[in-house]
Design a protein around this motif. Structure first.
Motif, PDB file in Angstrom:
ATOM      1  N   LEU A   1      -5.539 -23.272  -8.749  1.00  0.00           N
ATOM      2  CA  LEU A   1      -5.757 -22.344  -9.862  1.00  0.00           C
ATOM      3  C   LEU A   1      -4.660 -21.285  -9.938  1.00  0.00           C
ATOM      4  O   LEU A   1      -4.184 -20.948 -11.020  1.00  0.00           O
ATOM      5  CB  LEU A   1      -7.126 -21.681  -9.722  1.00  0.00           C
TER       6      LEU A   1
ATOM      7  N   GLU B   1      -1.211 -23.014 -10.992  1.00  0.00           N
ATOM      8  CA  GLU B   1      -1.226 -23.696 -12.278  1.00  0.00           C
ATOM      9  C   GLU B   1      -1.474 -22.745 -13.445  1.00  0.00           C
ATOM     10  O   GLU B   1      -1.012 -22.999 -14.557  1.00  0.00           O
ATOM     11  CB  GLU B   1      -2.290 -24.809 -12.294  1.00  0.00           C
TER      12      GLU B   1
ATOM     13  N   ALA C   1      -6.605 -23.529 -19.994  1.00  0.00           N
ATOM     14  CA  ALA C   1      -7.281 -24.710 -19.482  1.00  0.00           C
ATOM     15  C   ALA C   1      -7.728 -25.670 -20.564  1.00  0.00           C
ATOM     16  O   ALA C   1      -8.145 -26.773 -20.266  1.00  0.00           O
ATOM     17  CB  ALA C   1      -8.482 -24.274 -18.643  1.00  0.00           C
TER      18      ALA C   1
ATOM     19  N   ASN D   1      -3.984 -27.152 -19.576  1.00  0.00           N
ATOM     20  CA  ASN D   1      -3.662 -27.838 -18.333  1.00  0.00           C
ATOM     21  C   ASN D   1      -4.834 -28.726 -17.912  1.00  0.00           C
ATOM     22  O   ASN D   1      -5.923 -28.232 -17.616  1.00  0.00           O
ATOM     23  CB  ASN D   1      -3.362 -26.795 -17.251  1.00  0.00           C
TER      24      ASN D   1
ATOM     25  N   VAL E   1      -6.299 -27.979 -14.387  1.00  0.00           N
ATOM     26  CA  VAL E   1      -7.176 -26.814 -14.366  1.00  0.00           C
ATOM     27  C   VAL E   1      -8.518 -27.151 -14.998  1.00  0.00           C
ATOM     28  O   VAL E   1      -9.581 -26.746 -14.505  1.00  0.00           O
ATOM     29  CB  VAL E   1      -6.512 -25.632 -15.092  1.00  0.00           C
TER      30      VAL E   1
ATOM     31  N   LEU F   1     -13.681 -19.193 -15.233  1.00  0.00           N
ATOM     32  CA  LEU F   1     -12.223 -19.085 -15.143  1.00  0.00           C
ATOM     33  C   LEU F   1     -11.757 -17.688 -15.550  1.00  0.00           C
ATOM     34  O   LEU F   1     -10.877 -17.104 -14.911  1.00  0.00           O
ATOM     35  CB  LEU F   1     -11.563 -20.147 -16.022  1.00  0.00           C
TER      36      LEU F   1
END
Length: 399
Positions: A272, A275, A303, A326, A329, A377
């Motif tokens: 995390l 990235e 994400a 991503n 993620v 997140l």
């Protein structure tokens, strides 16, 4: 509130009479370079071998042509789409005084025709229009990717290599199980430590031992799996050593802080941080949204955990996750969200999830776990950037 530049438009004024603009359509063996040269009516197009030195010579030649027409070239701006070649060329050009940018491919508008013509030449025309609009500061033409340093790119390699090795380990085990199932053997566990010793005692459904070629194949697969496991352990041990040897690095401090959350391991924390969480994101919405050109959104490396609405007239529907950010993620956060419900049952986020899924329907749980991953997140981003601990989250003691 002042937000970091999201690279969705250029902040420098464009003087087109003194700026040489070039775009590159890149392939494995050749580059097609198109340019807008001040003082020249034609817009030159040149195919080169994939060679950065030849590209630099071509730009110098076009600058000399502009100089012969009485124009002074004070600025050279070059852009290409993000892809297989990564960011090395942009860094190389910037090191030689040339402005270089990397365009998000999904941010360039294309024709909606069912069978639109697509060639490298037409692609360079699209890139030129988008890049020229971006240089003028006009919104929604295209978005640029942040060019990372070699150190930032290198920091991602251990985690990504480990991910590939874990996938390879799974493929080896599945291949061995398929081989055994073909012979009617379903109870043998090839993941056991003494699996190689048990191969000689196996009997197929016909009551005969494994044939020599099949037995040799299984032994090689077991040896290959052990080798992959050793490499995974080597990567994990090296990561722990780096965290201990360089505690002063900001990314390592983020990893240690994130790993204090019960339910978050070193592997997840490292992924995390490198990235997404160590990047200079504009706002909390950008963390979960991802690089999506819709509605003028900037290229935040989020994400992709937001929806993709499809609305036209009276039609209102959702097409599922945008998947614009991503993927690593996104996968990791959905897995972490399920773990979070197990290890942080008394947290405010876990209680919110249980309140939203009181109907106990499977579809509701799957939908809301994505929403929980998105909220989680953002909460973790606030934890590593501001130190704000999410409500009700239990932390491990600081080491």
């Amino acid at each position: 509130m002042q937000h970091p530049n999201d690279l969705s438009s250029s902040l420098a004024a464009l003087d087109q009479d003194s700026t040489l603009i070039a775009v590159i359509e890149m392939s494995r063996s050749t580059w097609l370079v198109a340019s807008i040269v001040p003082g020249i009516n034609r817009q030159p197009l040149k195919k080169l071998a994939a060679d950065e030195t030849a590209l630099l010579q071509l730009l110098d030649r076009w600058r000399d042509e502009a100089t012969k027409t009485g124009r002074t070239i004070d600025r050279i701006a070059v852009a290409y789409e993000a892809g297989r070649d990564g960011f090395w060329l942009a860094r190389w050009l910037r090191g030689r005084g040339i402005e270089a940018y990397v365009i998000h491919p999904t941010s360039v508008a294309v024709s909606r025709e069912h069978r639109r013509a697509k060639t490298d030449r037409l692609d360079t025309e699209l890139l030129k229009r988008a890049f020229l609009g971006w240089l003028r500061g006009e919104p929604r033409h295209c978005s640029m990717a942040k060019i990372p340093t070699p150190e930032e790119e290198d920091a991602k390699r251990p985690n990504r290599e480990r991910e590939n090795l874990v996938s390879e380990r799974t493929r080896i085990v599945n291949r061995m199980k398929s081989t055994l199932a073909r012979l009617g053997l379903r109870g043998f566990k090839p993941t056991l430590r003494k699996a190689a010793e048990g191969l000689d005692r196996l009997r197929t459904a016909e009551g005969v031992p494994l044939l020599p070629n099949t037995l040799a194949e299984l032994r090689r697969d077991i040896a290959r799996r052990r080798f992959v496991i050793d490499q995974i352990r080597e990567i994990e041990a090296a990561r722990l050593i780096r965290l201990e040897q360089h505690p002063e690095l900001a990314s390592h401090a983020m990893v240690r802080r994130l790993a204090r959350v019960i339910g978050v391991g070193i592997e997840t924390a490292d992924m995390l941080v490198h990235e997404i969480l160590s990047r200079n994101l504009r706002e909390r919405k950008a963390v979960a949204r991802g690089a999506c050109p819709r509605a003028g959104q900037g290229p935040d490396p989020g994400a992709g955990l937001t929806g993709s609405p499809d609305e036209s007239g009276a039609r209102r529907r959702e097409k599922g996750l945008a998947r614009a950010g991503n993927a690593r993620v996104r996968r990791g956060m959905i897995q972490l969200a399920w773990r979070f419900l197990m290890f942080q049952k008394n947290s405010a986020l876990a209680q919110w999830y249980r309140l939203q899924t009181t109907d106990h329907r499977g579809t509701t749980r799957k939908t809301m776990i994505v929403a929980l991953a998105r909220k989680l997140l953002v909460a973790l981003w606030q934890l590593v950037t501001t130190g704000e601990v999410p409500e009700g989250v239990v932390l491990r003691p600081a080491v």
